[in-house]
Design an enzyme around this catalytic site. Structure first.
Site, PDB file in Angstrom:
ATOM      1  N   ASP A 265       0.357  -1.107  -0.185  1.00 31.83           N
ATOM      2  CA  ASP A 265      -0.164   0.085  -0.019  1.00 31.83           C
ATOM      3  C   ASP A 265       1.095   1.381   0.187  1.00 31.83           C
ATOM      4  O   ASP A 265       1.327   1.527   1.090  1.00 31.83           O
ATOM      5  CB  ASP A 265      -1.122  -0.261   1.473  1.00 31.83           C
ATOM      6  CG  ASP A 265      -1.525   1.143   1.609  1.00 31.83           C
ATOM      7  OD1 ASP A 265      -2.733   1.368   0.286  1.00 31.83           O
ATOM      8  OD2 ASP A 265      -2.043   2.532   2.522  1.00 31.83           O
TER       9      ASP A 265
ATOM     10  N   PHE B   7       0.806  -7.218   4.471  1.00 34.17           N
ATOM     11  CA  PHE B   7       1.165  -5.517   4.468  1.00 34.17           C
ATOM     12  C   PHE B   7       1.504  -4.510   4.567  1.00 34.17           C
ATOM     13  O   PHE B   7       1.800  -4.684   5.726  1.00 34.17           O
ATOM     14  CB  PHE B   7      -1.228  -5.337   4.908  1.00 34.17           C
ATOM     15  CG  PHE B   7      -1.755  -6.116   4.188  1.00 34.17           C
ATOM     16  CD1 PHE B   7      -2.823  -5.638   3.244  1.00 34.17           C
ATOM     17  CD2 PHE B   7      -1.896  -6.724   5.540  1.00 34.17           C
ATOM     18  CE1 PHE B   7      -3.973  -6.198   3.012  1.00 34.17           C
ATOM     19  CE2 PHE B   7      -3.478  -8.047   4.651  1.00 34.17           C
ATOM     20  CZ  PHE B   7      -4.143  -7.538   4.353  1.00 34.17           C
ATOM     21  N   LYS B   8       2.372  -4.250   3.335  1.00 33.78           N
ATOM     22  CA  LYS B   8       3.855  -3.287   4.311  1.00 33.78           C
ATOM     23  C   LYS B   8       2.845  -1.666   3.749  1.00 33.78           C
ATOM     24  O   LYS B   8       2.057  -1.494   1.968  1.00 33.78           O
ATOM     25  CB  LYS B   8       3.884  -2.990   2.982  1.00 33.78           C
ATOM     26  CG  LYS B   8       5.423  -2.097   3.159  1.00 33.78           C
ATOM     27  CD  LYS B   8       6.352  -2.228   1.777  1.00 33.78           C
ATOM     28  CE  LYS B   8       7.398  -0.991   1.991  1.00 33.78           C
ATOM     29  NZ  LYS B   8       8.566  -1.628   0.441  1.00 33.78           N
ATOM     30  N   ILE B   9       1.952  -1.216   4.928  1.00 34.21           N
ATOM     31  CA  ILE B   9       1.964   0.019   4.542  1.00 34.21           C
ATOM     32  C   ILE B   9       2.568   1.309   4.015  1.00 34.21           C
ATOM     33  O   ILE B   9       3.690   1.158   5.564  1.00 34.21           O
ATOM     34  CB  ILE B   9       0.820   0.764   6.260  1.00 34.21           C
ATOM     35  CG1 ILE B   9      -0.271  -0.607   6.403  1.00 34.21           C
ATOM     36  CG2 ILE B   9       0.295   1.548   6.042  1.00 34.21           C
ATOM     37  CD1 ILE B   9      -0.855  -0.788   5.228  1.00 34.21           C
TER      38      ILE B   9
END
Length: 311
Positions: free
Chosen positions: A146, A172-174
């Site tokens: 993301d 999830f890599k934010i």
């Protein structure tokens, strides 16, 4: 971070991005690439990340991507898990890239939402379908990246829905603005379906992201030993030590995030004698001497392994 979530996650900790090592003429330097990887493992990396934007993946041909994927995974030889970025607008091409990475030993793939150029984007429903198809064709985890570079804002709710409804979408890599708040919302909305909420952006927001529950960090590759010390202190419950270490390393983290960017790890590795060139492919703008000197000065104050490993 939440210790229980950390313990349950298959992949966790510090996974720095492996820079692509070129010779001064711009060709791949595979010997230098192998030394780079050996250093990063010796510096305490829990895993490695290949072909990310900080690897200059956008300057590589498809054939070079294959060469690097195969050469690095063969050289790592299972010493640490490896995440390979396989992003592509085409669902079918992304599936092919995922299979290639898996076949050569990747533990996970990382994928941006589909986009092209400045204007071609997909809405959240289409993005959900895209990752669903990738998952159906995969048997390893998919990390959804993301990040602003895709120009595709994804709400925490949309990400949580993907975690609950898509089998292999658990990480999830934010990297969007307000990372810590988004991580908290993602964990609250997704619950146990969120196996790996991760931090990015060269660790510039590492401490608040760990406070928010991040169980992994995808960082620059120049000083994994420094980032790992912060991460491990926080994990052990000694937040004061983590804060103190973060304050020590923050000037160098800031230099990477705001000044030398993609070149940071290569400048440091060249200074330490690990690689022969810190070349970044044209038209990328090389750091000017004064900025390079400032980076090296900031690093020397911390005595990172990158400046000692090849001695």
């Amino acid at each position: 971070m939440t210790y229980d979530r950390y313990q349950k996650a298959r992949y966790k900790g510090v996974y720095p991005v492996v820079p692509t090592i070129f010779k001064d003429d711009g060709s791949l330097d595979l010997d230098g690439q192998r030394r780079c990887v050996d250093f990063m493992i010796d510096a305490g990396s829990d895993g490695l990340s290949l072909l990310a934007n900080f690897s200059e993946q956008f300057s590589l041909s498809d054939e070079e991507r294959k060469i690097l994927t195969e050469a690095i995974l063969k050289h790592v030889a299972g010493r640490v898990p490896v995440i390979v970025t396989t992003s592509h607008y085409s669902t079918d091409i992304c599936i092919q890239r995922n299979r290639h990475a898996r076949d050569f030993g990747a533990a996970m793939v990382m994928v941006l939402p589909p986009y092209h150029g400045a204007t071609i984007r997909c809405d959240e429903a289409r993005v959900h379908e895209y990752f669903s198809r990738l998952s159906d064709a995969s048997d390893i985890p998919i990390m959804i990246q993301d990040a602003p570079i895709s120009g595709t804002p994804l709400s925490a709710r949309a990400l949580a829905n993907m975690a609950r409804e898509i089998e292999h979408a658990r990480y999830f890599k934010i990297e969007s603005a307000g990372v810590a708040s988004k991580l908290r919302a993602l964990i609250e909305l997704g619950g146990d379906a969120i196996e790996g909420p991760w931090d990015g952006e060269e660790s510039i927001t590492l401490l608040p992201d760990l406070d928010a529950g991040a169980t992994g960090a995808m960082t620059g590759g120049g000083y994994p030993d420094g980032i790992k010390a912060i991460f491990d202190a926080h994990l052990s419950g000694d937040r004061e030590k983590a804060v103190s270490l973060y304050q020590q390393w923050l000037p160098l983290i800031n230099y990477e995030n705001r000044q030398t960017g993609i070149q940071t790890s290569k400048i440091l590795m060249r200074e330490g004698g690990i690689i022969g060139s810190d070349y970044a492919r044209h038209p990328f703008t090389m750091a000017i001497p004064a900025i390079r000197d400032g980076l090296i000065e900031a690093a020397r104050r911390l005595d990172p392994l990158v400046l000692r490993w090849a001695a």
